[in-house]
Enzyme design. Structure first.
Site, PDB file in Angstrom:
ATOM      1  N   GLU A 193       7.666  12.553  23.548  1.00  0.00           N
ATOM      2  CA  GLU A 193       6.903  12.774  24.773  1.00  0.00           C
ATOM      3  C   GLU A 193       7.465  13.927  25.596  1.00  0.00           C
ATOM      4  O   GLU A 193       6.721  14.740  26.137  1.00  0.00           O
ATOM      5  CB  GLU A 193       6.897  11.494  25.617  1.00  0.00           C
ATOM      6  CG  GLU A 193       6.051  10.372  25.057  1.00  0.00           C
ATOM      7  CD  GLU A 193       6.127   9.121  25.918  1.00  0.00           C
ATOM      8  OE1 GLU A 193       6.909   9.129  26.898  1.00  0.00           O
ATOM      9  OE2 GLU A 193       5.427   8.137  25.611  1.00  0.00           O
ATOM     10  N   GLU A 194       8.814  14.004  25.693  1.00  0.00           N
ATOM     11  CA  GLU A 194       9.416  14.981  26.597  1.00  0.00           C
ATOM     12  C   GLU A 194       9.584  16.351  25.978  1.00  0.00           C
ATOM     13  O   GLU A 194       9.565  17.360  26.686  1.00  0.00           O
ATOM     14  CB  GLU A 194      10.772  14.461  27.086  1.00  0.00           C
ATOM     15  CG  GLU A 194      10.662  13.209  27.947  1.00  0.00           C
ATOM     16  CD  GLU A 194      11.999  12.805  28.543  1.00  0.00           C
ATOM     17  OE1 GLU A 194      12.999  13.511  28.303  1.00  0.00           O
ATOM     18  OE2 GLU A 194      12.050  11.787  29.267  1.00  0.00           O
ATOM     19  N   GLU A 199      10.361   8.647  23.368  1.00  0.00           N
ATOM     20  CA  GLU A 199      10.737   9.426  24.542  1.00  0.00           C
ATOM     21  C   GLU A 199      11.004  10.884  24.190  1.00  0.00           C
ATOM     22  O   GLU A 199      10.615  11.798  24.917  1.00  0.00           O
ATOM     23  CB  GLU A 199      11.968   8.807  25.219  1.00  0.00           C
ATOM     24  CG  GLU A 199      11.685   7.553  26.029  1.00  0.00           C
ATOM     25  CD  GLU A 199      10.871   7.842  27.276  1.00  0.00           C
ATOM     26  OE1 GLU A 199      10.809   9.004  27.704  1.00  0.00           O
ATOM     27  OE2 GLU A 199      10.271   6.893  27.818  1.00  0.00           O
TER      28      GLU A 199
END
Length: 975
Positions: free
Chosen positions: A169-170, A166
């Site tokens: 990805e962010e 996460e």
């Protein structure tokens, strides 16, 4: 899923065409069921026929559950399957799973996956910067809320890998998993499912942030937006923002945030209330009970307790008589703690309404109910609350509705008590209105608001301690305790409040309560040594030696990092309670510590000398410490004091000589000073002079003045022949000598400064490059410094100063305000026009000052008596500000020496041009009036100045009053 771990047992596969097939292809699972994976397209009627025949066959075989998996391209078979008794189990992106329970027994097929797994990534680098993001979509879109990167774990994905994914990805930050910090479980979140949310701590492996364009609005290090929160954990604004954002989150994500906030603000009732209400929204009763058990007794705030009552009602409202009894107990419990609050009126009214709603099956139960209502009313009407008057009216109606005859006696009995409560309420409200009940408890910062709140609570506590309602001592003490507890909700980090609370308990005779308060105080302020000493003192004073010893040992810790003060106080404690040997043994152990300072040696030596009366041991301790602390001037001085008490003249001289031979000159100043004092007491004149000369030789090497410091001065004589507060000269002489000493030290510096060329004649000497780069505005006025002379108060007109100059060396001007720097007349007029009228008025009132530093008190008294113009002044430089011409006598020292002053050298001492005062003529007649004739102002500072002025006028003749200073006349004799 239920079939993910099954072991497939093959059933004979049908290889006939659809028209010839009699059963669906299926495999058995380990639980006595079958799985059917339909892959080929077929006619609906053929499919239904096969399905019915298959179910009949499976029923005969004793099969239980049937799982049929229909791919998305066979969606046309869903409806006929459902019509045959099948139900949905779950769906994925490419198929739908339907199930059917064959036997007549209860259905035991497992439900669909009940939980989702969420993660939050706490990414912190070595600089204690936290990675945060702003979401482009969702609940926080456009809310300017910064949050941790969050997401949901994929199927078959580990929690730690999900957190790493996460963040990548962010934010495009590579990280490594460190640990799981916290997790929480929440129900009824996503389509009725439960949620497990894990907060994972990650360590960043890269630093370049690239936000995910589709989901993230912004991403950055937390330090760029909340450095204050990182450096100041008690950031109220940050806590408010976090709490506000938590209210919009699912409870699984909000719970860690609330826990973080409440760990810093454990008495913030509004945050506890929000936390409880968030759990109440999802009916998490166990969590709610735990929250209330943690906060209620420390947060005596009515809104929080009313939230507690709502929860108790909700839990027990359907339990009949038992539930009503629980609610009644909860009300009694609540009113026992917050019933004295001024805001508790609605609670009393709610309780009475509840009691009135209770059913009564017979006359006895009705009598009990009425008695309970009456007692509650009678308690409420004698409690100073905002609703005390309304409660009294309701009580009157209640008693009259029961029995008018009985009501008359009861109302007459409680009328005085009600009147007293109402009067106290009105007085109490003045104190309560000053208190901010929305304030969060933070460590003292010295802000004005904090000081105001501290003073408001102190006044309120003093008011309550005075027992204004004149109630019995038990009830009064209960109110005082309640006020202290409320005070600690907001002044939680104030040592003095905890100490006052514990001391009040002790003075009231409740030592056990005082001990509990100290224990709570140390839990709130574990680093407060002051409270620990106070607690130990209380334990020791009541004879509890072992508990007191434990407190002292906690101050010492492991002994390695113990402070010198902790060692000293523990030695004194041991000496008081366990005797000489215990103290000696501990000192011998403590001095082995590398962090043991000279203070410990001095303290134990004085204990041995003063308490044990053993000067030999004390002397040995000082000698032992001297080997270790010869470089400490303070230790040398303490040792010298001890030897002075013994009158050991020889060893004192030896000590000074040993110390001064090893100390660097810059650290030996106080030792030399003490050595000289010693010689003045014990030595003769020759030894005194010798030590003074040696001191000068030693200290001359540390300053820039060098040889000048070796010369004798009158200061040396003054120092040599003074004693305590007795001096061989006046205070004015002391000031003069100090001034001369300072001037002597700065002669060379001033000479260097005076060598710098000034004046317009030297402008052509400015380097060309500097001249070309200067951008000085033409409006800047540069004074002609060639016209200035050195100030000398002894200058006389007859001593050769030209009549065209003032006593200060400035040229006199024909203008009422002289032009002291020789500016062109038009330029000086512009300066006067720009001068504020108030400044001109103030300057006009100033007396002539003899010396570079005027008497501050006199100048302040002038300020206080000046009539500063409030309207528009006329043009400056006109007759509105005329200068006093002629000689003026203003020797403020009281001497009769007069000093002639040419015209323009001083201002008038009264403003005679206001023109708007109704009593202008009277003011002119009273021009010479002194300060004593003026009425006393209300301002304390003004009163102090006027009192000084009056003292001056009533002193011995020859002194000058402040009033005389205004007019420039002497109030005493000029003979």
């Amino acid at each position: 899923m239920a079939f993910s771990s099954t072991s497939s047992l093959p059933v004979m596969k049908q290889t006939k065409p659809d028209a010839e097939r009699t059963l669906l292809n299926a495999v058995e699972d380990r639980y006595g069921g079958v799985k059917v994976d339909v892959e080929d397209s077929m006619d609906c009627n053929v499919y239904v026929s096969l399905l019915r025949d298959s179910i009949t066959q499976w029923r005969k075989q004793g099969k239980k559950g049937v799982w049929i998996k229909l791919p998305i391209h066979l969606a046309n078979l869903v409806e006929p399957t459902v019509k045959e008794g099948f139900r949905y189990h779950h769906a994925e992106s490419d198929y739908l799973m339907l199930v059917y329970w064959i036997p007549e027994t209860p259905d035991t097929l497992p439900a669909n996956a009940s939980h989702t797994v969420g993660i939050g990534a706490f990414v912190v680098n070595d600089n204690r910067e936290v990675l945060v993001v702003q979401e482009k979509n969702g609940a926080f879109k456009g809310k300017d809320v910064w949050k941790f990167p969050t997401g949901v774990a994929n199927q078959g994905e580990d929690i730690c890998k999900a957190a790493i994914r996460e963040v990548k990805e962010e934010t495009d930050i590579d990280t490594e998993f460190v640990e799981i910090l916290a997790f929480s479980q929440t129900h009824q979140t996503f389509y009725g499912k439960s949620d497990l949310f894990f907060v994972c701590m990650l360590r960043p492996l890269s630093s370049d942030i690239n936000k995910q364009a589709s989901e993230i609005e912004a991403a950055q290090d937390q330090a760029t937006t909340s450095t204050t929160a990182a450096t100041d954990p008690y950031n109220v604004e940050a806590a408010e923002i976090l709490a506000s954002s938590a209210q919009r989150m699912p409870i699984a994500q909000a719970a860690p945030i609330y826990e973080q906030i409440l760990s810093l603000f454990p008495t913030a009732s509004k945050f506890w209330k929000q936390y409880a209400e968030a759990h109440m929204a999802v009916n998490n009763d166990d969590a709610i009970k735990q929250i209330f058990s943690r906060c209620l007794l420390n947060c005596l705030h009515v809104p929080l307790w009313r939230c507690y009552i709502r929860f108790i009602k909700k839990v027990n409202e359907k339990k009949g008589a038992d539930g009503q009894d629980e609610i009644r107990k909860a009300f009694d419990f609540m009113l026992g703690y917050v019933g004295a609050d001024m805001a508790s009126g609605p609670v009393w009214m709610e309780y009475i309404t509840f009691l009135k709603s209770l059913p009564a099956q017979n006359a006895q139960e009705e009598s009990i109910r009425m008695t309970a209502i009456r007692k509650t009313y009678q308690k409420a009407i004698i409690t100073p609350t905002h609703h005390v008057e309304q409660l009294w009216r309701e009580y009157e109606n209640f008693e009259n509705s029961v029995s008018r005859q009985l009501a008359k006696g009861l109302l007459s009995e409680y009328q005085p008590k009600y009147n007293s409560a109402r009067a106290v309420y009105r007085e109490q409200k003045k104190y309560v209105d000053e208190i901010d009940y929305n304030m969060l408890a933070v460590p003292p910062t010295g802000s004005f608001k904090e000081e105001q709140q501290w003073m408001a609570w102190k006044r309120f506590l003093t008011f309550e301690k005075g027992n204004p309602q004149r109630i019995d001592s038990v009830s009064s003490n209960k109110r005082i305790i309640f006020t202290y507890e409320q005070c600690l909700m907001y002044l939680y980090h104030y040592q003095d409040v905890w100490y006052d609370y514990a001391t009040w308990h002790a003075k009231s005779g409740s030592i056990d309560s005082a001990i509990k308060v100290f224990q709570r105080a140390l839990k709130a302020l574990p680093d407060s040594d002051t409270l620990k000493y106070a607690y130990a003192e209380l334990e020791e004073s009541r004879g509890a030696i072992q508990p007191a010893r434990k407190i002292y040992e906690s101050l010492l810790g492991d002994g390695v990092n113990a402070t010198a003060l902790a060692h000293i106080q523990f030695i004194r404690f041991l000496r008081r309670n366990e005797g000489v040997e215990a103290a000696r043994k501990y000192f011998l152990d403590a001095r082995k510590s590398p962090d043991c300072s000279y203070h410990v040696y001095v303290a134990y030596a004085l204990i041995a000398f003063c308490l044990d009366k053993d000067s030999k041991i004390a002397h040995n301790i000082f000698e032992a410490g001297l080997k270790r602390f010869m470089h400490e001037p303070v230790y040398i001085l303490e040792y010298a004091d001890f030897l002075s008490r013994l009158n050991d003249e020889r060893n004192i001289r030896a000590l000074f000589e040993r110390a001064l031979s090893s100390l660097p000159p810059e650290e030996s100043v106080e030792v030399w000073k003490r050595y000289i004092q010693f010689e003045q007491t014990y030595g003769d004149l020759a030894s005194m002079l010798k030590v003074e000369q040696r001191r000068k030789e030693s200290l001359s090497r540390t300053g820039e003045d060098g040889a000048s410091a070796l010369e004798s001065s009158l200061q040396d004589v003054v120092s040599r022949y003074s004693f305590m507060d007795l001096w061989p000269c006046s205070s004015k002489d002391l000031d003069h000598l100090a001034r001369q000493e300072w001037l002597a030290k700065n002669i060379n510096k001033k000479a260097e400064k005076s060598a710098v060329s000034n004046g317009p004649a030297n402008l052509d000497k400015i380097p060309a490059d500097l001249a070309s780069n200067s951008n000085v505005s033409g409006k800047v006025i540069y004074p002609d410094t060639s016209q200035t002379v050195i100030y000398d108060p002894r200058q006389k007109l007859e001593a050769g100063i030209p009549p065209s100059t003032t006593a200060s060396g400035f040229k006199a001007a024909s203008n009422p305000l002289s032009n002291p720097i020789g500016l062109a007349p038009n330029v000086f007029d512009e300066v006067l026009k720009a001068t504020p009228p108030a400044l001109i008025s103030f300057l006009a009132n100033l007396p002539i000052v003899e010396g570079p530093a005027p008497n501050v008190d006199i100048v302040l008294s002038i300020c206080l008596q000046s009539d500063i113009p409030v309207g528009k002044a006329g043009k400056s430089g006109t007759a509105q500000n005329p200068m006093l011409s002629g000689p003026a006598t203003s020797d403020l020292s009281g001497s009769s020496r007069s000093r002639p002053v040419p015209s323009g050298s001083s201002f008038k001492t009264r403003d005679r041009h206001s023109g708007k005062r109704k009593d202008r003529d009277r003011q002119e007649e009273d021009e010479t009036a002194t300060v004593q004739s003026q009425p006393l102002p209300r301002d304390v500072f003004r009163i102090r100045q006027i009192q000084k002025s009056r003292a001056a006028t009533t002193s011995q003749t020859g002194s000058v009053s402040y009033g005389s200073a205004l007019s420039g006349d002497l109030s005493g004799s000029t003979a």
